[in-house]
Design a protein around this motif. Sequence first.
Motif, PDB file in Angstrom:
ATOM      1  N   ARG A 189     -47.692  30.823 -15.350  1.00  0.00           N
ATOM      2  CA  ARG A 189     -48.808  31.535 -15.979  1.00  0.00           C
ATOM      3  C   ARG A 189     -50.143  30.899 -15.629  1.00  0.00           C
ATOM      4  O   ARG A 189     -51.127  31.595 -15.347  1.00  0.00           O
ATOM      5  N   ARG A 190     -50.191  29.578 -15.598  1.00  0.00           N
ATOM      6  CA  ARG A 190     -51.413  28.880 -15.224  1.00  0.00           C
ATOM      7  C   ARG A 190     -51.796  29.177 -13.765  1.00  0.00           C
ATOM      8  O   ARG A 190     -52.964  29.391 -13.446  1.00  0.00           O
ATOM      9  N   MET A 191     -50.789  29.192 -12.880  1.00  0.00           N
ATOM     10  CA  MET A 191     -51.061  29.488 -11.470  1.00  0.00           C
ATOM     11  C   MET A 191     -51.593  30.912 -11.312  1.00  0.00           C
ATOM     12  O   MET A 191     -52.499  31.172 -10.519  1.00  0.00           O
ATOM     13  N   TRP A 192     -51.020  31.846 -12.075  1.00  0.00           N
ATOM     14  CA  TRP A 192     -51.480  33.232 -12.011  1.00  0.00           C
ATOM     15  C   TRP A 192     -52.941  33.322 -12.437  1.00  0.00           C
ATOM     16  O   TRP A 192     -53.745  33.993 -11.792  1.00  0.00           O
ATOM     17  N   LYS A 193     -53.295  32.630 -13.506  1.00  0.00           N
ATOM     18  CA  LYS A 193     -54.676  32.654 -13.984  1.00  0.00           C
ATOM     19  C   LYS A 193     -55.622  32.022 -12.977  1.00  0.00           C
ATOM     20  O   LYS A 193     -56.720  32.534 -12.726  1.00  0.00           O
ATOM     21  N   GLU A 194     -55.201  30.920 -12.379  1.00  0.00           N
ATOM     22  CA  GLU A 194     -56.037  30.254 -11.394  1.00  0.00           C
ATOM     23  C   GLU A 194     -56.218  31.133 -10.158  1.00  0.00           C
ATOM     24  O   GLU A 194     -57.309  31.222  -9.596  1.00  0.00           O
ATOM     25  N   THR A 195     -55.145  31.793  -9.743  1.00  0.00           N
ATOM     26  CA  THR A 195     -55.195  32.661  -8.566  1.00  0.00           C
ATOM     27  C   THR A 195     -56.125  33.843  -8.777  1.00  0.00           C
ATOM     28  O   THR A 195     -56.805  34.301  -7.862  1.00  0.00           O
TER      29      THR A 195
ATOM     30  N   TYR B  10     -44.208  34.945 -12.379  1.00  0.00           N
ATOM     31  CA  TYR B  10     -45.545  34.862 -11.802  1.00  0.00           C
ATOM     32  C   TYR B  10     -45.518  34.478 -10.323  1.00  0.00           C
ATOM     33  O   TYR B  10     -46.250  35.044  -9.510  1.00  0.00           O
ATOM     34  N   SER B  11     -44.707  33.480  -9.963  1.00  0.00           N
ATOM     35  CA  SER B  11     -44.711  32.988  -8.585  1.00  0.00           C
ATOM     36  C   SER B  11     -44.301  34.066  -7.592  1.00  0.00           C
ATOM     37  O   SER B  11     -44.906  34.200  -6.516  1.00  0.00           O
ATOM     38  N   ASN B  12     -43.277  34.866  -7.942  1.00  0.00           N
ATOM     39  CA  ASN B  12     -42.883  35.964  -7.067  1.00  0.00           C
ATOM     40  C   ASN B  12     -43.972  37.031  -6.989  1.00  0.00           C
ATOM     41  O   ASN B  12     -44.234  37.592  -5.914  1.00  0.00           O
ATOM     42  N   ALA B  13     -44.615  37.309  -8.112  1.00  0.00           N
ATOM     43  CA  ALA B  13     -45.672  38.325  -8.144  1.00  0.00           C
ATOM     44  C   ALA B  13     -46.857  37.909  -7.268  1.00  0.00           C
ATOM     45  O   ALA B  13     -47.440  38.740  -6.551  1.00  0.00           O
TER      46      ALA B  13
END
Length: 223
Positions: free
Chosen positions: A209-215, A78-81
């Motif tokens: 995954r949480r960061m992706w959802k928040e973003t 997720y972080s790279n994406a």
Amino acid sequence: MIGEEISSKEGEILGLFLQEKVNPGLSAEETIEQIHSQDGIAIAPHPYSGHCSCVADKINTLKFDGIEVFNSLHRDGYSNAIALEKCNGHAKLGGSDAHASFMIGNGYTLFNGSYQEDFRSSIKDRKTIYGGNVASIMDFVYYGARVAYESSKTILKLNRVDCPMSARISRVSDSRKMSYFLGCLAFAFTPLPVVCTLLGDRVLKHKGRRMWKETHNFPLRNE
């Protein structure tokens, strides 16, 4: 080429082509100014990391020359994406973030030419290509066990390398040194590296995954 990873107040920043050390603990803007003042290149490494100090959304408000959009140590995916998606008008780079020699080359940056000035020009002209593969679980298992083993040697003074860890160990009591030594042996020669790596990998994927959802403004469920 001299490079340095600098801890700014807003997150870690890479300085490349440096002539002298950049002071840590400054604001991200001041850190980048110090890099550019010596004709260096300022890179935002792992800008959306779930476990490293990072600049996050400041990648497009600060004067970075390039953004690391692929970091091989970040297995969460997720972080790279997010970094790739958020990178706007900067050179895109990949890196191994290697903590051991066997991790070198897991991530890389391609550019036209063979010399360091070609690399600098490619970053400035935004003509770099990133690539690589994430580090394997076994890379982390072996690295963790190796650190524990080398630490046990340092405690017994079998490892003569002068390093910050040996300096810290020299200041503790003999009883605490022994507890450290036994802990290192237990970690190095038991299944603990495997267990800890698998648990850590799961936690970091959850954070990513949480960061992706928040973003992306997705509703968060209790996971």
